[in-house]
Scaffold this active site. Structure first.
Site, PDB file in Angstrom:
ATOM      1  N   HIS A   1      -8.526 -12.224  -8.313  1.00 42.50           N
ATOM      2  CA  HIS A   1      -9.058 -11.102  -7.532  1.00 42.50           C
ATOM      3  C   HIS A   1     -10.458 -10.827  -8.063  1.00 42.50           C
ATOM      4  CE1 HIS A   1      -9.566  -7.244  -5.601  1.00 42.50           C
ATOM      5  NE2 HIS A   1      -8.421  -7.406  -4.955  1.00 42.50           N
TER       6      HIS A   1
ATOM      7  N   LYS B   1       0.873  -1.178   0.000  1.00 39.62           N
ATOM      8  CA  LYS B   1       0.000   0.000   0.000  1.00 39.62           C
ATOM      9  C   LYS B   1       0.902   1.216   0.000  1.00 39.62           C
ATOM     10  CE  LYS B   1      -3.880  -2.341   0.260  1.00 39.62           C
ATOM     11  NZ  LYS B   1      -5.035  -2.278  -0.597  1.00 39.62           N
TER      12      LYS B   1
HETATM   13  O1  RUB Z   1      -6.540  -4.503  -1.258  1.00 41.64           O
HETATM   14  C1  RUB Z   1      -7.091  -5.377  -0.695  1.00 41.64           C
HETATM   15  C2  RUB Z   1      -6.905  -5.636   0.743  1.00 41.64           C
HETATM   16  O2  RUB Z   1      -6.206  -4.546   1.372  1.00 41.64           O
HETATM   17  P1  RUB Z   1      -6.247  -4.326   2.945  1.00 41.64           P
HETATM   18  O3  RUB Z   1      -5.673  -5.573   3.561  1.00 41.64           O
HETATM   19  O4  RUB Z   1      -5.403  -3.110   3.195  1.00 41.64           O
HETATM   20  O5  RUB Z   1      -7.682  -4.131   3.342  1.00 41.64           O
HETATM   21  C3  RUB Z   1      -7.934  -6.294  -1.535  1.00 41.64           C
HETATM   22  O6  RUB Z   1      -8.093  -5.729  -2.787  1.00 41.64           O
HETATM   23  C4  RUB Z   1      -9.227  -6.585  -0.906  1.00 41.64           C
HETATM   24  O7  RUB Z   1      -8.933  -7.654  -0.117  1.00 41.64           O
HETATM   25  C5  RUB Z   1     -10.335  -7.009  -1.840  1.00 41.64           C
HETATM   26  O8  RUB Z   1     -11.412  -7.516  -1.119  1.00 41.64           O
HETATM   27  P2  RUB Z   1     -11.933  -9.012  -1.187  1.00 41.64           P
HETATM   28  O9  RUB Z   1     -10.806  -9.890  -0.800  1.00 41.64           O
HETATM   29  O10 RUB Z   1     -13.060  -9.054  -0.206  1.00 41.64           O
HETATM   30  O11 RUB Z   1     -12.365  -9.234  -2.586  1.00 41.64           O
HETATM   31 MG    MG Z   2      -6.823  -4.485  -3.234  1.00 41.19          MG
END
Ligand code: RUB
Ligand code: MG
Length: 422
Positions: A276, A158
């Site tokens: 994803h 991040k």
């Molecule tokens: O960026 C992140 C997590 O970042 P952080 O750990 O900073 O929240 C992912 O894109 C999310 O997990 C997506 O959501 P999902 O897994 O529910 O699809």
């Molecule tokens: Mg993400």
């Protein structure tokens, strides 16, 4: 194939309702929630769903000479929940785009219903096995890594976008050294000028090799190849050439046809696919409309990705639909098709890990971004804290106790406790 109607040549939508009908084993059975339009009763709306999603339309048809009967049948109405059986011959084998254009196509915007949600599918054998399914599934934990019975772990640097290639790759190095298995790109990082794809691949894998040497553990990288299908195939080739084990694809935004193309190439290349699900909530967040995450997960398994984000069983920052039930479906027996490793992600941090494992079990991947890089002592300490939380939970040791001689975990617990973030 059992023909369930003799409706040709005059087809009206009432012909698509038969509450005495028993679906054949070869039929795809879909469960929908529907709210009929104000001027439609439930039976009429339920028949229109079967009609519009198979071979009917709003008008009575006259077909000279007759055609093959491919009508779907609404065979069950229970309150606002209906079940529809689709004959096998309606579908093109191995073509997910075509299947979805039937069962989740025009009906989603049809004025006969105010809302319609595809809740669940019961996939018949011949349609299911016309798709490849995953190559590795949850075996990645021990085929790629040597994780034993612990979840594998991943982190996404991040901020999501804006880090230079060097910054991004160094964060990966720190995370691997801290004890995590996987570096992961974020969903909106692909090949932008601030961090080009090929540079990022090469530099990250170089750090990956160093981290493997220094820790003696296998490490890998989920590099986001999301693009048009041809570009994804080129990127997958380069990823394999450079000795990485995975590609990552944003499966919803790139589309199932492109995912299927990637799956085919990854068979040749021996690469695993991390899915994803960015944009899934456009389909599944409204409770009475769209396509459920359960069905999106089913589609993803058939198309053949090895890992899929399925949420955090409500422990994280994002809304979740039945993570545990979806995970059970992903592991379930499906005519011998390989399972999918569920990925828990979105607002996770070390203090949530014991409860996460309590809810989801250990056959998962645990992914955290902010919950690693937001650690007061930085990424390496944050990665160590996450790994410590996993090791403690798998050993059945309370994390508060484990933290007594694991200072990184103690610092994470001091900062975030066991609270769910917003
Ligand atoms: O960026 C992140 C997590 O970042 P952080 O750990 O900073 O929240 C992912 O894109 C999310 O997990 C997506 O959501 P999902 O897994 O529910 O699809
Ligand atoms: Mg993400």
């Amino acid at each position: 194939m059992t023909m369930n109607h003799q409706v040709m040549p005059g087809i009206t939508y009432e012909d698509f309702l038969n509450l005495d009908y028993t679906p054949a084993d070869s039929e795809l059975v879909c469960t929908f929630h529907i709210d009929p339009a104000a001027d439609m009763d439930m039976e009429a709306a339920a028949s229109r769903v079967a009609s519009e999603s198979s071979n009917g339309t709003w008008a009575e048809l006259q077909v000279e000479g007759g055609i093959t009967d491919l009508s779907a049948t609404t065979f069950d109405i229970d309150g606002n929940t209906i079940r529809v059986a689709y004959p096998d011959e309606l579908f093109e084998d191995g073509n997910m785009a075509q299947v979805l254009s039937c069962i989740a196509g025009n009906i989603m915007g049809m004025k006969a219903v105010d809302h319609i949600r595809l809740l669940d599918c019961e996939w018949p054998e011949s349609l299911t096995t016309s798709f490849p399914g995953p190559q590795f599934g949850s075996d990645v934990r021990n085929e790629i890594f040597d994780a034993g019975d612990r979840p594998i772990t991943a982190t996404v640097p991040k901020p999501k976008v804006g880090l230079s290639t060097d910054q991004h790759a160094k964060i990966g190095y720190e995370a691997w050294l801290g004890g995590l298995d996987l570096l992961k790109d974020d969903e909106n990082l692909t090949d932008q000028a601030f961090n080009p794809f090929h540079d990022r691949l090469t530099e990250s894998l170089s750090y990956r090799d160093d981290a493997q040497d220094e820790t003696g553990e296998k490490k890998s990288y989920l590099i986001n190849i999301t693009a048009d299908a041809n570009t994804m195939l080129e990127r997958a080739d380069v990823v394999a050439e450079q000795g990485c084990e995975y590609v990552m694809v944003d499966v919803v935004t790139t589309g199932w046809a492109a995912v299927q193309a990637v799956r085919e190439r990854c068979e040749e290349l021996g690469l695993a696919i991390h899915a994803h699900r960015a944009m899934h909530a456009a389909f599944d967040r409204l409770e009475d409309h769209g396509v459920s995450m359960r069905v999106l997960a089913q589609v993803t398994r058939l198309c053949g990705t090895d890992q899929l984000h399925t949420g955090t069983a409500d422990l994280g920052k994002l809304a979740n639909e039945d993570t545990v039930g979806i995970n059970e479906w992903l592991y379930s027996d499906l005519y011998g098709m390989t399972d999918v490793l569920p990925v828990a992600s979105g607002g996770l941090h070390p203090g949530l890990v014991p409860e996460l494992i309590e809810r989801e079990g250990t056959n998962i991947a645990i992914q955290a971004g902010g919950g690693v890089h937001g650690h007061p002592d930085g990424t390496r300490a944050g990665a160590a804290a996450l790994r410590q939380a996993v090791d403690a939970s798998v050993a059945g040791t309370p994390i508060e106790e484990y933290a007594d001689d694991h200072p990184e975990l103690q610092t994470a617990l001091d900062k975030w406790g066991t609270e769910t973030p917003r």
